[in-house]
Design an enzyme around this catalytic site. Structure first.
Site, PDB file in Angstrom:
ATOM      1  CB  SER A 159      -0.858   0.004   1.277  1.00 22.42           C
ATOM      2  OG  SER A 159      -1.478   1.265   1.448  1.00 22.42           O
TER       3      SER A 159
ATOM      4  CE1 TYR B 226      -3.508  -2.397   5.552  1.00 21.02           C
ATOM      5  CE2 TYR B 226      -3.241  -0.034   5.245  1.00 21.02           C
ATOM      6  CZ  TYR B 226      -3.484  -1.294   4.716  1.00 21.02           C
ATOM      7  OH  TYR B 226      -3.672  -1.457   3.367  1.00 21.02           O
TER       8      TYR B 226
END
Ligand SMILES: NC(=O)c1ccc[n+]([C@@H]2O[C@H](COP(=O)([O-])OP(=O)(O)OC[C@H]3O[C@@H](n4cnc5c(N)ncnc54)[C@H](OP(=O)(O)O)[C@@H]3O)[C@@H](O)[C@H]2O)c1
Length: 256
Positions: free
Chosen positions: A135, A148
């Protein structure tokens, strides 16, 4: 016909990737927890003339990667797409332990184990492709999504390192970094009301999957979906880290 294993293929980016691989006549092994959704995807894609094996499995469980590998013994997996992952919003000190460990188990441990399990056969064949979905979150610290963001930093670092180790092996490793994308992710993460999703806008899962598909088939080591996401990722390399972290927090905060 080659075989592609896609984790997290019951929805979102993984599902869109599955459609692209089916369109180009790759057989599929699709993994996610929801058996019903996987069955629907299989029923949709099989008429495209490819074989689709759906495997309902929680990859966050410690035994799951090895179990999956053993179930597929005798089948050559030519392309491995480690896509399954999730995020969880909130202050780290208040985050339930299962959310913390769950993100690490799925985003880091399962991805690493699956790579290690399927890689030797690819090296022996001198052919194979692995795509790890990270990401743009992996390029800077992420207050309110600390675990995360850190898991995705691991995925970038790990993927680039093994891509280097494998450069003469016939196997390519691609780290694919989407930015905000319209899928089930934001709801699960609790980030639907964040400035990132509300004010900056998200790309469609279809567009993001197209970028990922191109990247893995070209064997690129690092690919970021969308020019604006690429620019943001580059800018964080030159700005002071404290400022980058503060901006990252502002973007993650909920806007009214
Ligand atoms: N959407 C974004 O804004 C965004 C941005 C950057 C990166 N990403 C990354 O892109 C990847 C795909 O996310 P997405 O946006 O497509 O999210 P999504 O719509 O929530 O899809 C996640 C997929 O992973 C599966 N999954 C979740 N937990 C699992 C588990 N324990 N075991 C097996 N499968 C599991 C889900 O299916 P089940 O629920 O049926 O298990 C689903 O198929 C993730 O790695 C995510 O971190 C997303």
């Amino acid at each position: 016909m080659s075989t592609v294993l896609i984790t997290g293929a019951s929805g979102g980016i993984g599902y869109e990737l599955a459609k692209l691989f089916a369109r180009d006549h790759h057989n599929l092994v699709l993994v996610a927890r929801s058996a019903d959704k996987l069955a629907e995807v299989a029923a949709e894609l099989q008429p495209m003339g490819v074989s689709v094996k759906a495997m309902a499995l929680d990859l966050g469980q410690p035994f799951a990667p090895k179990f999956l590998f053993e179930q597929l013994q005798g089948m050559a997996v030519d392309i491995l797409i480690n896509n399954a992952g999730f995020g969880s919003y909130g202050e780290f000190a208040e985050m339930p332990e299962e959310e913390i460990v769950g993100q690490i188990n799925l985003n880091i441990t399962a991805l690493t184990e699956l790579t290690r399990l399927f890689l030797p056969a690819m090296i022996a064949r001198r052919s194979g492709r692995i795509m790890n979905v990270a990401s743009t979150a992996g390029f800077q610290p992420g207050p309110l999504l600390a675990v995360y963001y850190a898991t995705k930093a691991y995925v970038i670092s790990f993927s680039e390192a093994i891509a280097n180790e494998l450069q003469h092996s016939g196997v390519t490793v691609t780290c694919f970094c989407p930015g905000a994308t319209h899928t089930g992710f934001a709801k699960r993460a609790g980030t639907e009301k964040s400035r990132l999703f509300k004010q900056f806008g998200a790309m469609s899962g279809e567009k993001v999957a197209q970028a990922g598909y191109r990247a893995v088939m070209e064997g690129r080591t690092l690919a970021i979906s969308g020019v604006h996401n690429w620019l943001v990722a580059q800018s964080s390399r030159f700005a002071p880290r404290k400022m980058v972290t503060a901006i990252s927090r502002w973007v993650a905060e909920k806007s009214e």
